[in-house]
Design a protein around this motif. Structure first.
Motif, PDB file in Angstrom:
ATOM      1  N   ALA A  72       1.944  21.429 -37.250  1.00 36.32           N
ATOM      2  CA  ALA A  72       2.505  21.656 -38.589  1.00 36.32           C
ATOM      3  C   ALA A  72       2.974  20.350 -39.213  1.00 36.32           C
ATOM      4  N   THR A 117       2.066  21.439 -42.903  1.00 37.90           N
ATOM      5  CA  THR A 117       2.183  22.768 -43.511  1.00 37.90           C
ATOM      6  C   THR A 117       3.442  23.448 -43.000  1.00 37.90           C
ATOM      7  N   GLY A 118       3.724  24.618 -43.522  1.00 36.86           N
ATOM      8  CA  GLY A 118       4.909  25.362 -43.098  1.00 36.86           C
ATOM      9  C   GLY A 118       4.633  26.117 -41.813  1.00 36.86           C
ATOM     10  N   LEU A 119       5.671  26.318 -41.020  1.00 38.73           N
ATOM     11  CA  LEU A 119       5.537  27.044 -39.755  1.00 38.73           C
ATOM     12  C   LEU A 119       6.711  28.007 -39.620  1.00 38.73           C
ATOM     13  N   THR A 120       6.403  29.297 -39.542  1.00 40.89           N
ATOM     14  CA  THR A 120       7.450  30.291 -39.325  1.00 40.89           C
ATOM     15  C   THR A 120       7.605  30.500 -37.828  1.00 40.89           C
ATOM     16  N   ALA A 121       8.847  30.491 -37.370  1.00 42.55           N
ATOM     17  CA  ALA A 121       9.121  30.551 -35.928  1.00 42.55           C
ATOM     18  C   ALA A 121       9.405  31.973 -35.472  1.00 42.55           C
ATOM     19  N   SER A 171       4.507  23.233 -33.568  1.00 36.43           N
ATOM     20  CA  SER A 171       5.452  22.340 -34.257  1.00 36.43           C
ATOM     21  C   SER A 171       4.804  20.990 -34.537  1.00 36.43           C
TER      22      SER A 171
END
Ligand SMILES: Cc1cc2nc3c(=O)[nH]c(=O)nc-3n(C[C@H](O)[C@H](O)[C@H](O)COP(=O)(O)OP(=O)(O)OC[C@H]3O[C@@H](n4cnc5c(N)ncnc54)[C@H](O)[C@@H]3O)c2cc1C
Ligand SMILES: Cc1cc2nc3c(=O)[nH]c(=O)nc-3n(C[C@H](O)[C@H](O)[C@H](O)COP(=O)(O)OP(=O)(O)OC[C@H]3O[C@@H](n4cnc5c(N)ncnc54)[C@H](O)[C@@H]3O)c2cc1C
Lengths: 340, 276
Positions: free
Chosen positions: A114, A119-123, A111
Motif C-alpha cells: 500500500a 493506495t489506501g488499505l483497510t485493516a 502494509s
C-alpha cells in the motif's frame, strides 16, 4: 488515475509449507461474491517456490485465474521479495480490489504494498461489500478495541485494498474439477539485493490440535483465581477431548500461553462448542468466539456481559460446577468415575 | 553507540471508554489518555539495547499537544530525548499520511544524529491497524520486520542484526542489514516500574516540538485528511448480542442439563469414546 483501466478482484494466496492458508480459501469465497456483483474476474496471486501443484485447489474454491510467481527466491516469506512480485503484478494487470488475510504475513505484505503503490488499505475487515456500478469497496472493521464498527472507503485510488480477518468470511464448497487460467510471471530479483535472510525456522512441535481448528474449546478467565484454579479448565478440556482457551487477562497473568488467547488480539475461533468459564465477556473477547456453534457460559455474576453472548448461561461458582461437570462427562463418555 | 528511535502514540484507554448510545460516538472524555501499551514495550526494548550496547534512545510522536504526557512516560521508561510533531495540518491522517509525516520527522531527527534502528509497537489500541510501522520502513527504504518477539544481537560495526519473528507455530530467525525497522510484540519484554530518578527527569523534561513548517521539503498535499486515501465513511456501535437462556435449578440439575445439551452433539465424542 483512470479507473476504467482497473478491473477484477484479487486475493493474495498465502501458502505455508506447501499448504494454502484457510483464510485464503475464505477470501476466494468473499471475493467471488464481489466479483459476481461487479461482473468481473476473480483471480488469485500465488508467490512461492515449487508451488504449481496448488493451482488446482485455488480454482476449485472459486478463482477464474491465477497469477503465479514460482522462483527459488520466494522459498521463504520476506517482505521485500514478495512485495516486489505483488507490485509487479498489480502494475501490469491493474486489479480494482486486492484482498489479503489479516494474518501476520498478510498484514505485513499489504502494509508495504500500500505504501509503495500508493493506495489506501483497510485493516482487519470483518464485512465486505461493493457498489455494483462504481466498484467502490465498502470495507467495515471493528476499531477502538471493538467498541465501534467503521466503514472505510478508498474513493480516489485504485486498487482498493483490505486485510480481512480469518474465520469471518465463508469459503465456497470445493467444486472438484473446476478449472481456470494460469498466468506464469517472473521477476528479476537477485538474492544479494534482499536485505533480510531467514537463518532458521523453529517450529514449536506440539502435536496438539490448534485452538482455531478444534471442535470443542474450553476457555477460562480471571474468575478461576489462580494458575492452580485454571487447572480445572485443562481437566475439563481433557475430559471432553477439547482444547484450552483463555482470556487476555489470564494470558497476561501467565496461567496459559499466548497462543491459547481468544479474542481481538488473540485467535478467532469457531468451534462447535465453546465454554466460557469465569470470563466476563468483554467485547474484545466476544469478537473472537461469537460465531461458535454452541456457547455455554458459567459465571458467578448474573450481570456479567458474557450472558448476553451465549446460548446457555449458568450463574454459579466455577469451583463448584466444573468438578461436577468433569465427573459427569467422564462417567458419560468414558464410563468410569474419576478423582477431581 | 546506537541511536534508536521508538515511535509512540498517545491513545484513549479503550478498555474503559464509553459509547454515547444516542449518537453512537465515543465519549472521549470518559477514557483517560495513555501511552499506547504496545509502544511501552517498543521503548523498553530500545532502552534495553541502549543499556547493552551503549547509545541514545529518542522517541517520536505525532499528536495533539497533550501527547507530551506520553513522551514523559517514555522518559520514565528510560528514553533520552522526545520529539513531537504537532499541527492541525496532520489531523485526520490515515496510516499512509501518518507514515509520511512521521518519516519526515525521523529524517529531521537523523540530521541531528544518524539513526541505526527504529522500533514501533505491533499496533495501537485505538486505530489498531498495525500499518504505520511497515509504512515508515518503506518510505525510508529500510527493511521492515514485523511480529518481532526477540532481539538476539545487534552488530553495528558489521551493519546487521538478528531477531526472532513470531510465527503461528514457532518463530523464524532473521538476519537483517542495519538500519531497519522493527514492530515488536508485547511478549518481547516486561516493562518494569519506573525508577525514581527517571520519574524526576520525566517531570522536568521538555520535548522538542515541531510544526509542519519545521519539516524540510514536506509536501502538504500528502498530510492529514487531504493526504489520506482512506476515509471513515460511517461509524456505528456493534450490534448488541442477544442474551442466551439461563439454566436454572440446583447445582446438580444445572450440571445435568449442560450434560444433556453437550451430549446431543454426539458426533463430537465418537473419537473420545473410541480412543478409550
Ligand atoms: C485493545 C485491546 C485488545 C484486547 N484483546 C483481548 C483479547 O484478544 N482477548 C481477551 O480475552 N481480552 C482482550 N482484551 C481485554 C478485555 O478487555 C478484558 O479485559 C478481558 O477479556 C477480561 O478477561 P476476563 O474475562 O478473564 O477477566 P475479568 O474481566 O476480570 O472477568 C472475570 C470474571 O470471572 C467471574 N468470576 C469470578 N470468580 C468466579 C467464580 N468463582 N466462578 C465463576 N465466575 C467467576 C467474574 O464475575 C468476572 O465476570 C483486550 C483489551 C484491549 C483494550
Ligand atoms: C475508526 C477508525 C478506523 C480506521 N481505520 C483505518 C484503516 O482501516 N486504514 C487506515 O489506513 N487508517 C485507518 N484509520 C486511521 C488510523 O487510525 C490513523 O492513521 C492513525 O494515525 C495511525 O494508525 P494506527 O493507530 O492504526 O497505528 P498502527 O499502525 O496500529 O500503529 C503501529 C505503530 O506505529 C507507531 N505509530 C502509530 N501512530 C503513531 C503516531 N501518531 N506517532 C508516532 N508513532 C505512531 C507506533 O509505534 C505504533 O505502535 C482509522 C481511524 C479510525 C478513527
Amino acid at each position: 488515475m483512470n479507473f476504467e483501466e482497473y478491473s477484477g478482484v484479487w486475493v493474495f494466496i498465502e501458502e505455508n509449507d506447501g499448504k494454502i492458508a484457510q483464510v485464503s480459501l475464505e477470501l476466494l469465497g468473499a471475493g467471488r461474491a464481489l466479483a459476481n456483483k461487479r461482473g468481473v474476474e476473480l483471480a488469485g496471486v500465488l508467490i512461492g517456490d515449487k508451488i504449481n501443484g496448488l493451482s488446482k485447489t485455488i480454482f476449485e474454491y472459486g478463482a477464474d485465474s491465477l497469477y503465479v510467481y514460482d522462483q527459488p527466491i520466494f522459498k521463504y516469506y520476506r517482505t521485500e521479495s514478495y512485495m516486489q512480485a505483488l507490485l509487479h503484478c498489480s502494475e501490469k494487470y491493474k486489479p480494482e480490489i486486492i484482498l489479503y488475510g489479516a494474518t501476520s504475513t498478510g498484514k505485513d505484505l499489504a502494509s508495504a504494498v500500500a505504501t509503495d503503490l500508493p493506495t489506501g488499505l483497510t485493516a482487519d475487515t470483518t464485512e465486505l461489500d461493493v457498489e455494483e456500478d462504481t466498484g467502490l469497496l465498502l470495507a467495515s472493521r471493528p476499531a477502538f478495541g471493538g467498541n465501534i464498527m467503521a466503514t472505510i472507503l478508498c474513493k480516489k485510488y485504485r486498487p482498493q485494498m483490505a486485510t480481512v480477518r480469518p474465520k469471518v468470511m465463508k469459503a465456497l464448497s470445493q467444486e472438484k474439477g473446476r478449472i481456470g487460467n494460469v498466468i506464469e510471471e517472473k521477476i528479476d530479483l537477485k538474492e544479494e539485493d534482499i536485505r533480510t535472510k531467514v537463518l532458521e525456522i523453529v517450529r514449536h512441535t506440539s502435536k496438539k490440535i490448534k485452538i482455531d481448528e478444534a471442535d470443542i474449546v474450553v476457555a477460562g478467565g480471571k474468575g478461576l483465581g489462580s494458575a492452580q484454579g485454571f487447572n480445572l479448565i485443562h481437566q475439563l478440556a481433557h475430559t471432553l477431548g477439547g482444547v484450552v482457551g483463555g482470556s487476555r487477562d489470564v494470558v497476561e497473568a501467565g496461567w496459559v500461553e499466548h497462543h491459547h488467547q481468544v479474542g481481538q488480539t488473540g485467535v478467532t475461533v469457531t468451534p462447535k462448542i465453546y465454554f466460557a468459564i469465569g470470563i466476563s465477556g468483554a467485547i474484545q473477547h466476544i469478537v473472537g468466539m461469537k460465531n461458535s456453534g454452541l456457547i455455554i457460559a458459567i459465571n458467578k455474576d448474573p450481570n456479567a456481559p458474557i450472558f448476553q453472548s451465549c446460548h446457555y448461561g449458568i450463574v454459579g461458582d466455577a469451583f463448584e460446577i466444573i468438578p461436577l461437570l468433569i465427573q459427569a462427562f467422564h462417567t458419560a463418555l468414558h464410563g468410569e468415575e474419576v478423582e477431581v | 553507540m546506537l541511536h534508536i528511535v521508538a515511535c509512540i502514540k498517545q491513545v484513549p484507554d479503550t478498555k474503559v471508554i464509553k459509547m454515547n448510545p444516542k449518537t453512537n460516538t465515543m465519549d472521549r472524555a470518559s477514557a483517560p489518555a495513555i501511552l499506547n501499551p504496545y509502544d511501552a514495550h517498543a521503548v523498553e526494548e530500545a532502552v534495553r539495547l541502549k543499556n547493552k550496547y551503549g547509545g541514545t534512545v529518542s522517541v517520536v510522536t505525532m499528536g495533539p499537544p497533550p501527547a507530551v504526557k506520553a513522551i514523559r512516560k517514555c522518559i520514565e521508561i528510560g528514553a533520552d530525548e522526545g520529539y513531537m510533531i504537532s499541527d492541525r495540518a496532520f489531523a485526520g491522517a490515515d496510516t499512509l499520511a501518518t507514515s509520511y509525516a512521521l518519516t519526515k520527522a525521523i529524517n529531521k531527527i537523523s540530521e541531528i544524529k544518524p539513526i541505526d534502528l527504529i522500533i514501533c509497537g505491533k499496533m495501537t489500541i485505538d486505530g489498531d491497524t498495525g500499518q504505520v510501522g511497515p509504512g515508515i520502513a518503506r518510505r525510508l527504504d529500510i527493511p521492515p520486520l514485523t511480529s518481532v518477539n526477540q532481539v538476539v544481537e545487534v552488530n553495528k560495526e558489521e551493519g546487521f542484526m538478528v531477531v526472532h519473528r513470531k510465527l503461528e507455530d514457532g518463530h523464524e530467525v532473521i538476519q537483517t542489514s542495519l538500519p531497519c525497522l522493527l514492530a515488536v510484540e508485547k511478549e518481547i519484554n516486561d516493562v518494569p516500574y519506573s525508577s525514581f530518578p527517571n520519574m524526576l527527569k520525566a517531570a522536568r523534561y521538555k520535548p522538542h516540538i515541531w510544526s509542519v513548517n519545521d519539516l524540510d521539503g514536506i509536501d502538504k498535499k500528502q498530510l492529514g485528511l487531504k493526504g489520506s486515501p482512506t476515509i471513515v465513511a460511517k461509524v456505528w456501535a456493534p450490534p448488541k448480542p442477544e442474551g442466551g437462556k439461563l439454566i436454572e435449578g440446583s447445582t446438580d440439575e444445572k450440571v445435568e442439563q449442560i450434560l444433556s445439551i453437550v451430549l446431543e452433539k454426539k458426533e463430537l465424542f465418537e473419537e473420545v469414546r473410541g480412543s478409550e
